[in-house]
Design a protein around this motif. Structure first.
Motif, PDB file in Angstrom:
ATOM      1  N   VAL A 249       0.870  -1.165   0.000  1.00 39.43           N
ATOM      2  CA  VAL A 249       0.000   0.000   0.000  1.00 39.43           C
ATOM      3  C   VAL A 249       0.913   1.221   0.000  1.00 39.43           C
ATOM      4  O   VAL A 249       1.647   1.443   0.974  1.00 39.43           O
ATOM      5  CB  VAL A 249      -0.936   0.035   1.218  1.00 39.43           C
ATOM      6  CG1 VAL A 249      -1.773   1.308   1.196  1.00 39.43           C
ATOM      7  CG2 VAL A 249      -1.828  -1.190   1.248  1.00 39.43           C
ATOM      8  N   PRO A 250       0.926   1.992  -1.100  1.00 40.42           N
ATOM      9  CA  PRO A 250       1.848   3.128  -1.209  1.00 40.42           C
ATOM     10  C   PRO A 250       1.806   4.041  -0.001  1.00 40.42           C
ATOM     11  O   PRO A 250       0.733   4.411   0.482  1.00 40.42           O
ATOM     12  CB  PRO A 250       1.366   3.844  -2.484  1.00 40.42           C
ATOM     13  CG  PRO A 250       0.728   2.759  -3.299  1.00 40.42           C
ATOM     14  CD  PRO A 250       0.078   1.847  -2.306  1.00 40.42           C
ATOM     15  N   ALA A 251       3.009   4.381   0.471  1.00 40.39           N
ATOM     16  CA  ALA A 251       3.192   5.312   1.597  1.00 40.39           C
ATOM     17  C   ALA A 251       2.659   4.765   2.920  1.00 40.39           C
ATOM     18  O   ALA A 251       2.622   5.493   3.919  1.00 40.39           O
ATOM     19  CB  ALA A 251       2.563   6.671   1.302  1.00 40.39           C
ATOM     20  N   LYS A 252       2.264   3.492   2.950  1.00 44.56           N
ATOM     21  CA  LYS A 252       1.761   2.900   4.193  1.00 44.56           C
ATOM     22  C   LYS A 252       2.576   1.680   4.607  1.00 44.56           C
ATOM     23  O   LYS A 252       3.172   1.661   5.677  1.00 44.56           O
ATOM     24  CB  LYS A 252       0.282   2.539   4.054  1.00 44.56           C
ATOM     25  CG  LYS A 252      -0.630   3.759   3.952  1.00 44.56           C
ATOM     26  CD  LYS A 252      -2.096   3.352   3.981  1.00 44.56           C
ATOM     27  CE  LYS A 252      -2.984   4.588   3.949  1.00 44.56           C
ATOM     28  NZ  LYS A 252      -4.434   4.236   3.985  1.00 44.56           N
ATOM     29  N   CYS A 299      13.844  -1.499  -4.217  1.00 45.18           N
ATOM     30  CA  CYS A 299      12.753  -0.523  -4.087  1.00 45.18           C
ATOM     31  C   CYS A 299      11.582  -0.971  -4.945  1.00 45.18           C
ATOM     32  O   CYS A 299      11.634  -2.017  -5.602  1.00 45.18           O
ATOM     33  CB  CYS A 299      13.217   0.871  -4.496  1.00 45.18           C
ATOM     34  SG  CYS A 299      13.700   0.997  -6.217  1.00 45.18           S
ATOM     35  N   VAL A 300      10.519  -0.173  -4.940  1.00 47.71           N
ATOM     36  CA  VAL A 300       9.311  -0.476  -5.701  1.00 47.71           C
ATOM     37  C   VAL A 300       9.024   0.657  -6.674  1.00 47.71           C
ATOM     38  O   VAL A 300       8.985   1.832  -6.272  1.00 47.71           O
ATOM     39  CB  VAL A 300       8.095  -0.670  -4.769  1.00 47.71           C
ATOM     40  CG1 VAL A 300       6.816  -0.834  -5.585  1.00 47.71           C
ATOM     41  CG2 VAL A 300       8.296  -1.878  -3.871  1.00 47.71           C
ATOM     42  N   CYS A 311       5.854   6.230  -9.479  1.00 50.04           N
ATOM     43  CA  CYS A 311       6.348   6.647  -8.169  1.00 50.04           C
ATOM     44  C   CYS A 311       7.294   5.584  -7.630  1.00 50.04           C
ATOM     45  O   CYS A 311       6.975   4.397  -7.651  1.00 50.04           O
ATOM     46  CB  CYS A 311       5.190   6.865  -7.195  1.00 50.04           C
ATOM     47  SG  CYS A 311       4.010   8.127  -7.731  1.00 50.04           S
ATOM     48  N   ILE A 312       8.443   6.013  -7.157  1.00 46.74           N
ATOM     49  CA  ILE A 312       9.450   5.084  -6.625  1.00 46.74           C
ATOM     50  C   ILE A 312       9.403   5.134  -5.104  1.00 46.74           C
ATOM     51  O   ILE A 312       9.512   6.211  -4.502  1.00 46.74           O
ATOM     52  CB  ILE A 312      10.854   5.444  -7.127  1.00 46.74           C
ATOM     53  CG1 ILE A 312      10.865   5.540  -8.660  1.00 46.74           C
ATOM     54  CG2 ILE A 312      11.878   4.415  -6.661  1.00 46.74           C
ATOM     55  CD1 ILE A 312      12.176   6.021  -9.239  1.00 46.74           C
ATOM     56  N   TYR A 313       9.229   3.952  -4.507  1.00 45.12           N
ATOM     57  CA  TYR A 313       9.133   3.852  -3.050  1.00 45.12           C
ATOM     58  C   TYR A 313      10.272   3.013  -2.487  1.00 45.12           C
ATOM     59  O   TYR A 313      10.723   2.050  -3.113  1.00 45.12           O
ATOM     60  CB  TYR A 313       7.796   3.210  -2.644  1.00 45.12           C
ATOM     61  CG  TYR A 313       6.590   4.089  -2.884  1.00 45.12           C
ATOM     62  CD1 TYR A 313       6.135   4.958  -1.902  1.00 45.12           C
ATOM     63  CD2 TYR A 313       5.909   4.044  -4.103  1.00 45.12           C
ATOM     64  CE1 TYR A 313       5.019   5.768  -2.123  1.00 45.12           C
ATOM     65  CE2 TYR A 313       4.808   4.847  -4.328  1.00 45.12           C
ATOM     66  CZ  TYR A 313       4.366   5.707  -3.333  1.00 45.12           C
ATOM     67  OH  TYR A 313       3.274   6.504  -3.563  1.00 45.12           O
ATOM     68  N   LYS A 318       8.319   4.580   1.606  1.00 47.35           N
ATOM     69  CA  LYS A 318       8.426   6.034   1.570  1.00 47.35           C
ATOM     70  C   LYS A 318       8.717   6.486   0.144  1.00 47.35           C
ATOM     71  O   LYS A 318       9.547   5.894  -0.547  1.00 47.35           O
ATOM     72  CB  LYS A 318       9.528   6.514   2.515  1.00 47.35           C
ATOM     73  CG  LYS A 318       9.224   6.247   3.981  1.00 47.35           C
ATOM     74  CD  LYS A 318      10.332   6.780   4.878  1.00 47.35           C
ATOM     75  CE  LYS A 318      10.015   6.531   6.358  1.00 47.35           C
ATOM     76  NZ  LYS A 318      11.100   7.032   7.240  1.00 47.35           N
ATOM     77  N   LEU A 319       8.039   7.525  -0.304  1.00 47.42           N
ATOM     78  CA  LEU A 319       8.213   8.024  -1.661  1.00 47.42           C
ATOM     79  C   LEU A 319       9.607   8.619  -1.837  1.00 47.42           C
ATOM     80  O   LEU A 319      10.028   9.498  -1.089  1.00 47.42           O
ATOM     81  CB  LEU A 319       7.154   9.076  -1.974  1.00 47.42           C
ATOM     82  CG  LEU A 319       7.178   9.680  -3.383  1.00 47.42           C
ATOM     83  CD1 LEU A 319       6.898   8.606  -4.428  1.00 47.42           C
ATOM     84  CD2 LEU A 319       6.155  10.808  -3.490  1.00 47.42           C
ATOM     85  N   ILE A 320      10.324   8.115  -2.869  1.00 52.88           N
ATOM     86  CA  ILE A 320      11.676   8.598  -3.165  1.00 52.88           C
ATOM     87  C   ILE A 320      11.664   9.584  -4.325  1.00 52.88           C
ATOM     88  O   ILE A 320      12.300  10.634  -4.291  1.00 52.88           O
ATOM     89  CB  ILE A 320      12.603   7.414  -3.526  1.00 52.88           C
ATOM     90  CG1 ILE A 320      12.684   6.419  -2.377  1.00 52.88           C
ATOM     91  CG2 ILE A 320      13.995   7.921  -3.897  1.00 52.88           C
ATOM     92  CD1 ILE A 320      13.467   5.165  -2.730  1.00 52.88           C
ATOM     93  N   HIS A 321      10.916   9.247  -5.369  1.00 51.42           N
ATOM     94  CA  HIS A 321      10.947  10.050  -6.586  1.00 51.42           C
ATOM     95  C   HIS A 321       9.656   9.824  -7.377  1.00 51.42           C
ATOM     96  O   HIS A 321       9.000   8.790  -7.219  1.00 51.42           O
ATOM     97  CB  HIS A 321      12.166   9.665  -7.430  1.00 51.42           C
ATOM     98  CG  HIS A 321      12.396  10.533  -8.626  1.00 51.42           C
ATOM     99  ND1 HIS A 321      12.443  11.903  -8.558  1.00 51.42           N
ATOM    100  CD2 HIS A 321      12.579  10.215  -9.943  1.00 51.42           C
ATOM    101  CE1 HIS A 321      12.664  12.406  -9.752  1.00 51.42           C
ATOM    102  NE2 HIS A 321      12.742  11.405 -10.616  1.00 51.42           N
ATOM    103  N   MET A 322       9.297  10.781  -8.219  1.00 54.06           N
ATOM    104  CA  MET A 322       8.095  10.673  -9.027  1.00 54.06           C
ATOM    105  C   MET A 322       8.427  11.063 -10.473  1.00 54.06           C
ATOM    106  O   MET A 322       9.063  12.087 -10.721  1.00 54.06           O
ATOM    107  CB  MET A 322       6.995  11.579  -8.476  1.00 54.06           C
ATOM    108  CG  MET A 322       5.639  11.411  -9.137  1.00 54.06           C
ATOM    109  SD  MET A 322       4.426  12.529  -8.387  1.00 54.06           S
ATOM    110  CE  MET A 322       4.422  11.946  -6.688  1.00 54.06           C
TER     111      MET A 322
END
Length: 363
Positions: A249-252, A299-300, A311-313, A318-322
């Motif tokens: 789950v992105p950012a979770k 990473c994801v 979006c790279i997590y 945690k969001l690294i780059h978009m």
């Protein structure tokens, strides 16, 4: 590149012999998947080159993003983020069909009368099936469809599943018949691993598709350690000789497990090492050494549909780059999922002289 190779072929065996294998190997590295496969079918020497370099070649093929134009019907893009370029292609009569996902290097489209079309966006090769259906006529409804072409070099298995009606259909070309069955669980994903078809439910139950002359059914595996993950989006992801179960789950949160088939346990993975996961949309995968094409490992890469962006997590979610994704000349697009060109190399029956086969079954 294809023109150069063709020129050498028609130049005759004397010129071919004068060019060393090292140069031919360098030339083969610059080909796409279709060209690489054709290169290996020219002669024994070139075939030996492709056999020797196949693993490195596949690792050099980065996952690409499938994009659908919002402005033009039947226009799609393959976005290669590693090279910063888009390849435009047109798929006729797909705007009124549902995109189901990808399998074995093919995009899957289902029409309202349950006709399914598999299209390879790299070379335009198509396979068509008419899936038998007992419910929801006039409405596509299959959540998952896979074409397991690598189970046997002489047979293919089509597996289609509908969570809405809790029914599945299987077509086995070796047997030449359809199988139909029902189930009472919510299947979230299907994967082909070690020439077997596996599936996972929202409660992390793990099963295998079993086919014999009489029927096709699920055989639930006696997993001794089931992750405490209740999710509607559990994914099965294959990489090399590993099978991952992913709950993201992105950012979770990001929970990854590897199946240990010796102990039949899901083992928690906290570090992907030189691998990266590519999730989002109706297509996902894992790749080794993404640094070869300028991407990060451990990473994801996650696709958001509209506006289309990647979006790279981190492993901590945690969001690294978009990275924004666009079509030709700023064409507005939506992302469909990840497309892996290397999957084309795993389809045993896809030879250059293969003719389309349409299997029609009356519903």
């Amino acid at each position: 590149m294809h023109v150069i190779i063709s020129s050498y072929i028609y130049a005759g065996p004397q010129i071919l012999a004068e060019i060393g294998n090292e140069l031919w190997e360098e030339i083969s590295k610059g080909l796409d998947v279709v060209g690489f496969r054709a290169f290996g079918s020219v002669c024994k020497t070139w075939n030996e080159i492709t056999v020797r370099t196949k693993e490195d070649f596949l690792e050099s093929q980065s996952p690409q993003v499938l994009l659908k134009s919002s402005n033009e019907m039947d226009i799609y893009y393959l976005c290669d983020m590693s090279r910063g370029k888009n390849t435009t292609f047109e798929l006729d009569n797909t705007s009124n069909k549902s995109f189901v996902g990808c399998t074995g290097g093919y995009m899957i489209f289902e029409s309202k009368n349950h006709h399914v079309k598999f299209i390879n966006p790299l070379n335009g090769h198509e396979i068509r099936y008419a899936i038998m259906s007992f419910h929801f006529r006039g409405q596509p409804h299959h959540d998952h469809i896979v074409l397991a072409t690598s189970l046997s070099s002489k047979s293919r298995v089509l597996f289609a599943l509908s969570n809405n009606k809790r029914e599945y259909k299987v077509y086995h070309s070796g047997v030449g018949k359809w199988y139909y069955g029902v189930y009472d669980v919510n299947v979230t994903d299907i994967a082909i691993f070690r020439n077997k078809v596996y599936l996972v439910t929202s409660e992390a139950d793990f099963g295998e598709l079993k086919i014999n002359i009489a029927d096709a059914s699920f055989a639930w595996m006696p997993v001794h350690q089931i992750p405490n993950d209740d999710s509607e989006d559990l994914k099965l992801i294959v990489t090399n000789d590993q099978l991952f179960l992913v709950d993201f789950v992105p950012a979770k949160h990001l929970n990854i497990y590897e199946m240990d088939f010796d102990t039949m346990m899901w083992i928690k993975v906290s570090d992907l090492g030189d691998k990266a996961l590519f999730l989002g949309g109706k297509g996902h995968c894992a790749m080794r050494r993404p640094g070869k094409w300028g991407h990060l490992s451990n990473c994801v890469y996650y696709l958001e549909t509209f506006p289309a962006r990647c979006c790279i997590y981190s492993m901590e979610s945690k969001l690294i780059h978009m990275i924004p994704l666009v079509g030709k000349s700023g064409d507005q697009v939506s992302s469909l999922g990840w497309y892996c060109p290397d999957q084309c190399m795993k389809v045993k029956y896809l030879n250059m002289d293969y003719e389309d086969e349409t299997i029609e079954e009356n519903a």
